[in-house]
Design an enzyme around this catalytic site. Structure first.
Site, short mmCIF file in Angstrom:
data_model
loop_
_atom_site.label_atom_id
_atom_site.label_comp_id
_atom_site.label_asym_id
_atom_site.label_seq_id
_atom_site.Cartn_x
_atom_site.Cartn_y
_atom_site.Cartn_z
N CYS A 74 0.93 -1.10 0.05
CA CYS A 74 -0.12 0.06 -0.01
C CYS A 74 0.93 1.19 0.04
CB CYS A 74 -0.80 -0.03 1.25
SG CYS A 74 -2.15 -1.38 1.32
N HIS A 135 -2.17 6.85 4.42
CA HIS A 135 -1.09 6.04 4.69
C HIS A 135 0.17 6.21 4.08
CE1 HIS A 135 0.11 1.42 4.73
NE2 HIS A 135 0.26 1.93 5.72
#
Length: 461
Positions: A74, A135
C-alpha cells in the site's frame, strides 16, 4: 466615459478568456481500489463478480492490459502514484508502520523533499480533494492537508473498519477526519466515501478539480453489508463471499461517481483513472490474481500487475485495449502536462504523459523497462523479459510473451539475458539511497515464503 467603457470591455474579455482557460483545464479523478485481485472484475473475466460500472469505464476509454504499480504494498505504491517518481529513489521502500529501533519518527512518512501531484495541480489553480485512505504518514507535517490537498475526508492510517469509527478510537476504528464539515457517522464506509466523492464533484463543478478517491475496499477487515452478502450466498467460502460482496459495493460507488460527473455536466472534461494499489493478497482477503502468479507483497506479476483503466470521453479512444507496459508513475506526469504544467530541472517525473501515445501523437512505447525494489526482492522488466532477484536462490527469469503466469524459470537457458538484466538491476540498486524507515523484520520471512506458494491461475466458476 470612453475610457471607462474600454476598461469594462477589457475586463469582460479578460474574464471570458480566463473562463475559457479554466474550462480547457481538465478535471482529474483517481479511483484507487485497495488490495483488488486482477481477476476479480468482469472486465478481466470474472465469472463470480459482475462489475458493470468499472467495465463501462473501459468501454468508454482505454484498458491497459500491462498496467503496473511501482510497489507491491500500500504505502510505497501510493508514494509513487502521488509523486510520479519511483518511491525507492527517495527512500520510501517499505510499508509504513511503527518506528523501529534506530530510526527517527520524524522521518516516518513520505519524505518532505517530494512534491505531490496534488500540490502541483493546486499551484496550477486546481481544487484538490482526498476522500479515504492516506497511509503516507501520521505526523502533522506528513498530513494530506500539508501536502497539497485542500480537502480531506478520511483517515491517515493504512486501513479502517467498514462500519465503526469512534471519537477516541485507534487503528482501524480511528475517527474520520474532515476539514470542511463535521463528518457523518459511518453507515458503510465504501458508501460513505462514495457520498463524499459525489458531494466534492457537485461543490467544485465550476472550477478545475483533482479528486483522489482512495477506497479501502476490498482491503481487510472482510466486512460486507447483509444486502450484498445475499447476492453471493451461493459462494461457499465465507471469506471469498465477503470479498465478492465488497468488490460489488466498490463497483456500485464507481458508478455513482460517474453518474455525478454526468449530472453536473463535467463528464466530458474529466479524465478518470481506475486502478488498484497492488495485487490482491490471496492469502488474507480471498482475492484472485489469475492468470498471474503471486500476490501482494512480492514482485511476481500477481503483486504489481493491476487493473488499470483510463476514460476521458471525446478525448481518448473508446473501447481500446492498450498492450504496451505502463505504470502508475505515469499518472502524475500525464495530469501535470494536461493541466498546463511545464517540466523543468526542478519538476521531474519518472513517468511519462500517456495521452500522446494513446492518440498516436507519440511513436514507440512509453517505456523501455521498469525496475522495482521491495524489502528482500528486486525486479526488472525489459521488453517481454522479467527478472526477479531473491536472497535465497538463483535469479528467476521469465519470458512474459510466452509465460504470463511465470511458471517456467529460463534463467539458465538464457544466461546472456540473465547476466545483462542482473547487471542493469544491480547498477540501479546501488545508486539508490537508504530507506528512511523500515517495516518489521518479521515481514521478510513472510514475503520470501510467498514466492513458494501456489496460486490460482484460472478463473473460478
Amino acid at each position: 466615459m470612453k475610457l471607462n467603457r474600454l476598461l469594462l470591455v477589457a475586463a469582460l474579455l479578460l474574464g471570458a478568456f480566463t473562463g475559457f482557460a479554466q474550462q480547457k483545464q481538465p478535471n482529474f479523478i483517481i479511483i484507487l481500489a485497495d488490495d483488488l485481485g486482477y481477476a476479480d472484475l468482469s472486465l478481466n473475466g470474472s465469472k463470480q463478480i459482475s462489475t458493470p460500472h468499472i467495465d463501462k469505464l473501459a468501454e468508454n476509454g482505454v484498458n491497459f492490459t500491462n498496467g503496473y504499480v511501482s510497489g507491491p504494498v500500500c504505502s510505497p505504491s501510493r508514494a509513487g502514484l502521488l509523486t510520479g517518481r519511483n518511491q525507492v529513489t527517495f527512500g520510501h521502500d517499505n510499508n509504513l508502520g511503527g518506528v523501529l529501533p534506530g530510526f527517527d519518527e520524524e522521518y516516518n512518512g513520505l519524505p518532505l523533499t517530494e512534491t505531490l501531484i496534488a500540490q502541483r495541480l493546486h499551484d496550477l489553480g486546481y481544487t484538490t480533494g482526498l476522500v479515504g485512505k492516506w497511509h503516507l504518514g501520521t505526523l502533522p507535517k506528513f498530513h494530506p492537508l500539508n501536502r497539497g490537498f485542500d480537502e480531506f475526508w478520511g483517515y491517515t492510517g493504512g486501513g479502517h473498519d467498514y462500519f465503526t469509527a469512534k471519537a477516541d478510537g485507534k487503528g482501524y476504528q480511528a475517527p474520520i477526519e474532515c476539514n470542511y464539515k463535521t463528518p457523518q457517522e459511518l453507515t458503510y464506509i465504501t458508501d460513505d466515501k462514495g457520498d463524499e466523492c459525489v458531494d466534492f464533484i457537485a461543490r467544485h463543478k465550476d472550477e478545475p478539480f483533482f479528486l483522489f478517491a482512495s477506497f479501502n475496499a476490498p482491503h481487510a477487515p472482510m466486512q460486507a453489508t447483509a444486502e450484498d452478502l445475499k447476492l453471493f450466498q451461493h459462494i461457499k467460502d465465507e471469506k471469498r463471499r465477503s470479498y465478492c460482496a465488497m468488490v460489488h459495493r466498490l463497483d456500485v460507488n464507481v458508478g455513482r461517481i460517474m453518474q455525478a460527473l454526468e449530472e453536473n455536466g463535467v463528464a466530458e472534461n474529466t479524465l478518470v483513472v481506475f486502478l488498484s494499489d497492488n495485487g490482491g493478497p490471496c492469502d488474507s482477503n480471498g482475492s484472485i490474481n489469475a492468470p498471474f502468479n503471486g500476490q501482494k507483497g512480492i514482485l511476481l506479476e500477481g503483486g504489481i500487475h493491476v487493473p488499470f483503466v483510463m476514460s476521458w470521453p471525446g478525448n481518448l479512444p473508446a473501447g481500446e485495449t492498450y498492450e504496451h507496459p505502463v505504470i502508475s508513475l505515469d499518472l502524475a506526469a500525464t495530469f501535470f502536462e494536461l493541466a498546463g504544467g511545464v517540466k523543468t530541472d526542478e519538476v521531474k517525473f519518472d513517468g511519462v504523459n500517456l495521452v500522446p501515445y494513446l492518440k498516436d501523437k507519440a511513436s514507440g512505447e512509453p517505456h523501455e523497462s521498469f525496475n522495482w525494489r521491495f524489502t528482500i526482492s528486486a525486479a526488472i522488466r525489459q521488453g517481454n523479459w522479467k527478472l526477479v532477484r531473491l536472497p535465497d536462490r538463483l535469479p528467476l527469469l521469465f519470458d512474459l510473451s510466452k509465460d504470463i503466469s511465470e511458471q517456467n524459470n529460463v534463467a539458465l537457458d538464457h544466461l546472456d539475458v540473465t547476466t545483462s538484466l542482473l547487471k542493469q538491476l544491480g547498477d540501479w540498486d546501488v545508486s539508490l539511497p537508504h530507506p528512511v524507515f523500515l517495516e518489521g523484520a518479521v515481514w521478510k520471512k513472510r514475503q520470501l515464503k510467498l514466492y513458494d506458494n501456489h496460486y490460482q491461475l484460472v478463473q473460478p466458476e
